[in-house]
Motif scaffolding. Sequence first.
Motif, PDB file in Angstrom:
ATOM      1  N   PRO A   9       2.030  -2.113  -6.651  1.00 58.15           N
ATOM      2  CA  PRO A   9       1.243  -2.045  -7.890  1.00 58.15           C
ATOM      3  C   PRO A   9      -0.242  -2.331  -7.704  1.00 58.15           C
ATOM      4  N   PHE A  10      -0.611  -2.818  -6.517  1.00 58.08           N
ATOM      5  CA  PHE A  10      -2.028  -3.094  -6.239  1.00 58.08           C
ATOM      6  C   PHE A  10      -2.718  -1.896  -5.592  1.00 58.08           C
TER       7      PHE A  10
ATOM      8  N   ILE B 213     -10.046   8.292 -14.226  1.00 56.08           N
ATOM      9  CA  ILE B 213     -10.169   6.870 -13.906  1.00 56.08           C
ATOM     10  C   ILE B 213     -11.462   6.553 -13.168  1.00 56.08           C
ATOM     11  N   GLN B 214     -11.805   7.352 -12.151  1.00 61.44           N
ATOM     12  CA  GLN B 214     -12.962   7.029 -11.319  1.00 61.44           C
ATOM     13  C   GLN B 214     -14.270   7.077 -12.100  1.00 61.44           C
ATOM     14  N   ALA B 215     -14.354   7.960 -13.103  1.00 64.31           N
ATOM     15  CA  ALA B 215     -15.591   8.068 -13.883  1.00 64.31           C
ATOM     16  C   ALA B 215     -15.886   6.789 -14.649  1.00 64.31           C
TER      17      ALA B 215
ATOM     18  N   LEU C 279      -6.817  -0.646  -3.627  1.00 66.34           N
ATOM     19  CA  LEU C 279      -7.080  -0.040  -2.324  1.00 66.34           C
ATOM     20  C   LEU C 279      -7.805   1.293  -2.458  1.00 66.34           C
ATOM     21  N   GLY C 280      -8.095   1.671  -3.713  1.00 65.53           N
ATOM     22  CA  GLY C 280      -8.659   2.999  -3.967  1.00 65.53           C
ATOM     23  C   GLY C 280      -9.946   3.265  -3.227  1.00 65.53           C
ATOM     24  N   ALA C 281     -10.850   2.285  -3.161  1.00 63.65           N
ATOM     25  CA  ALA C 281     -12.139   2.491  -2.498  1.00 63.65           C
ATOM     26  C   ALA C 281     -11.958   2.765  -1.009  1.00 63.65           C
ATOM     27  N   PHE C 282     -11.032   2.030  -0.385  1.00 60.23           N
ATOM     28  CA  PHE C 282     -10.809   2.209   1.055  1.00 60.23           C
ATOM     29  C   PHE C 282     -10.036   3.495   1.346  1.00 60.23           C
ATOM     30  N   VAL C 283      -8.882   3.662   0.709  1.00 57.19           N
ATOM     31  CA  VAL C 283      -8.048   4.842   0.979  1.00 57.19           C
ATOM     32  C   VAL C 283      -8.740   6.111   0.489  1.00 57.19           C
ATOM     33  N   GLY C 284      -9.395   6.017  -0.675  1.00 58.89           N
ATOM     34  CA  GLY C 284     -10.098   7.190  -1.192  1.00 58.89           C
ATOM     35  C   GLY C 284     -11.208   7.654  -0.273  1.00 58.89           C
ATOM     36  N   SER C 285     -11.868   6.709   0.393  1.00 64.05           N
ATOM     37  CA  SER C 285     -12.931   7.077   1.334  1.00 64.05           C
ATOM     38  C   SER C 285     -12.381   7.844   2.527  1.00 64.05           C
ATOM     39  N   LEU C 286     -11.146   7.539   2.922  1.00 62.05           N
ATOM     40  CA  LEU C 286     -10.526   8.273   4.032  1.00 62.05           C
ATOM     41  C   LEU C 286     -10.251   9.723   3.645  1.00 62.05           C
ATOM     42  N   ALA C 287     -10.036   9.953   2.334  1.00 58.28           N
ATOM     43  CA  ALA C 287      -9.783  11.310   1.848  1.00 58.28           C
ATOM     44  C   ALA C 287     -11.057  12.020   1.410  1.00 58.28           C
TER      45      ALA C 287
ATOM     46  N   ILE D 170      -1.106   6.304  -9.055  1.00 59.60           N
ATOM     47  CA  ILE D 170      -2.128   5.502  -9.728  1.00 59.60           C
ATOM     48  C   ILE D 170      -2.084   5.720 -11.237  1.00 59.60           C
ATOM     49  N   TYR D 171      -1.802   6.942 -11.660  1.00 63.53           N
ATOM     50  CA  TYR D 171      -1.681   7.206 -13.097  1.00 63.53           C
ATOM     51  C   TYR D 171      -0.479   6.487 -13.697  1.00 63.53           C
TER      52      TYR D 171
END
Length: 513
Positions: free
Chosen positions: A437-438, A100-102, A442-450, A183-184
């Motif tokens: 479902p949203f 997904i991120q690619a 939040l992927g950019a914010f939560v993903g940055s924490l990881a 997310i998948y």
Amino acid sequence: MAEERPPSSNVGVESTVASWKVMPIFEERLTNSKLEEDQVIIISISDHMMTSSLEGDGDGYSGEHHHHNPPQDSWLPITESRKGSSFTAAFHLMCSGIGIQALLLPLAFVSLGWFWGILCLTVAYSWQLYTIWLLVNLHEPSPQSGIRYSRYLHLSIVAFGEKLGKLVAIFPTMYLSSGTCVIYIITGGTTMELLFQSICENNLECKSKALTGAEWCLVFICLAILTSQFFPNLDSLTSVSIIGSVTALSYCALLCVLSIIKGKPDDLVDDVIILNDDATSKIRNVLNGLGIIALAFRGHNLVLEIQGTIPTNLKQPSRKSMWRGVTISYLVIAMTVYPLAIVGYWAYGNKMPVKGGILSAFTTFNQNSTSKYIMGSIYILIIINYLCTFQIYAMPAFDNFERIYTTKKNKPCTRLVRSIIKVLFGGVTYFVAVAIPFLPSLGAFVGSLALPLTLTYPCLMWVAIKKPKQFSRMWAINMGLGYSGILLSTLCAGAGLWSLIVNGLEANFFKPK
């Protein structure tokens, strides 16, 4: 035998090796004579060896020493089978690393431009490849000891101590495993709905029979959990990873080639990045672009687990086979993500939709001029890829649940118990997907924490475990990259939160679209 007996005070590597040499003699004596004093010493040495292995994930060595491994490790799905190779590792890494991120990479180029976009993508690619090299070598820090760390959390605890190790690693590993599965489910259900709509086209009667968003998610998770029942451990997922890798490469190639053939669109879309002239907006967009690039490379939480499926011995340590697999897979990944980013930005420019990246852009601008069979093929390839990648990312969660069961019951999970664990995991992740479902927003914010799990922790773990001389080259490189990763993660998380505040968030709880 008294002169062959190793001293009981030696509890280092020598005693471990000695125990290997005398164990066959001990086993023969057990059947022919009563226990003697020297045999008691042999048992104590062997027990120490087993305890040492347990402290290091209890993996021990495969092959000729495999039957001396502690039993629990051979019961768990990550380390149950050690028949992997460079070939299997390469496909596991490709399947988990392209996704997904690619598809969002062209979005980063909108705010960074050609030069800085390609430069930042190259730096991020090199950085995360270096941290993978660190993890591959930390998996087996001392081959002579037979200790292997096949789980990211355990390596973190060994490096940072129990409290700090759990504090810094539990959330990112959970999010990058279970959170990715959620997310998948959301995106897989959405893609199934798009496939249905492309089949129906303008047939109103067909469209009237469409399922709701929650029902499409339910279809996806049912297929995913049903598939998981046929694959008991990580090594058995090789065929799944091959299918997942091929489908990922196929739909990425189709999107690139078709975007070039169709050319640049003239129409505009509503959901586009607005490049404001004020400095604060530019800074926010640049940081978000950096975050998208940094988050495009995934799978570091699975590197140790994948290496755990590869056999090892003193002549052929697992790191050699694993690194060959990494080299092959990341060469292919580079050949995939660079064209996606470059072609996507060339074709759609600042008309790139914020949600969905190049897939949404192609669907928006070219769906009407593209055969429904081609669009349907793209959607089918994406769905199959998501189902395959789900299996890889769910495996650490299955492993954790089974570890809890085997620790309490002191016996391996039966097939029924494994099935129940997988169904329960599917139910929990489906509930979260429907309730939130949203979550992809939040992927950019939560993903940055990881993000430190990818860019920071491997560097600091190398310093903590290998203990390079202070101010030496390896010490300076790892400390510099480690703290730079923390800074980048903080900036990207701040930019993600900033964007959520400025643009707002449609929090449609329990209402998946």
